[in-house]
Design a protein around this motif. Structure first.
Motif, PDB file in Angstrom:
ATOM      1  N   VAL A  22       0.845  -1.199   0.000  1.00 26.61           N
ATOM      2  CA  VAL A  22       0.000   0.000   0.000  1.00 26.61           C
ATOM      3  C   VAL A  22       0.876   1.242   0.000  1.00 26.61           C
ATOM      4  O   VAL A  22       0.670   2.162  -0.788  1.00 26.61           O
ATOM      5  N   ASP A  23       1.846   1.280   0.902  1.00 25.04           N
ATOM      6  CA  ASP A  23       2.832   2.358   0.964  1.00 25.04           C
ATOM      7  C   ASP A  23       4.087   1.820   1.643  1.00 25.04           C
ATOM      8  O   ASP A  23       4.188   0.617   1.868  1.00 25.04           O
ATOM      9  N   GLU A  24       5.019   2.687   1.978  1.00 25.66           N
ATOM     10  CA  GLU A  24       6.310   2.210   2.487  1.00 25.66           C
ATOM     11  C   GLU A  24       6.225   1.445   3.802  1.00 25.66           C
ATOM     12  O   GLU A  24       7.118   0.655   4.117  1.00 25.66           O
ATOM     13  N   ASN A  25       5.166   1.640   4.585  1.00 23.80           N
ATOM     14  CA  ASN A  25       5.023   0.930   5.857  1.00 23.80           C
ATOM     15  C   ASN A  25       3.764   0.081   5.956  1.00 23.80           C
ATOM     16  O   ASN A  25       3.466  -0.456   7.021  1.00 23.80           O
ATOM     17  N   THR A  26       3.025  -0.070   4.863  1.00 25.89           N
ATOM     18  CA  THR A  26       1.759  -0.793   4.906  1.00 25.89           C
ATOM     19  C   THR A  26       1.666  -1.763   3.735  1.00 25.89           C
ATOM     20  O   THR A  26       2.029  -1.428   2.616  1.00 25.89           O
TER      21      THR A  26
ATOM     22  N   ASP B  61      -5.112  -4.355   5.445  1.00 26.66           N
ATOM     23  CA  ASP B  61      -3.892  -3.566   5.377  1.00 26.66           C
ATOM     24  C   ASP B  61      -3.213  -3.661   6.737  1.00 26.66           C
ATOM     25  O   ASP B  61      -3.847  -3.458   7.783  1.00 26.66           O
TER      26      ASP B  61
END
Length: 86
Positions: free
Chosen positions: A13-17, A28
């Protein structure tokens, strides 16, 4: 009692998810404790506790843990457990 659910990373999803599939339910999950979400992690298995991936595990351990959780929840017959031990 606390419990961690095994699952397989299916997307970032993004850099931490990342999206983790836990027995057909996709959520997520925060990957910060694993050093962030990376492309190389897609397809790998993790234990998820309260929305955080807390440990990477093998595919075999993930599948066995999910099977045992289903037995405990009454979603799978305990006969499958007995037949594998023989």
């Amino acid at each position: 009692m606390c419990i961690a659910i095994p699952g397989k990373m299916t997307a970032i999803v993004d850099e931490n998810t990342a999206t983790i599939d836990m027995g057909g339910i996709c959520r997520d999950v925060n990957m910060a404790l694993m050093g962030g979400a990376k492309e190389t992690m897609i397809g790998k298995h993790f234990l998820v506790h309260v929305g955080y991936a807390i440990s990477e595990i093998s595919e075999e351990e993930s599948e066995e843990t999910m099977r045992l959780l289903k037995i405990m929840a009454g979603l799978e017959e305990i006969d499958s457990l007995e037949s594998e031990s023989q």
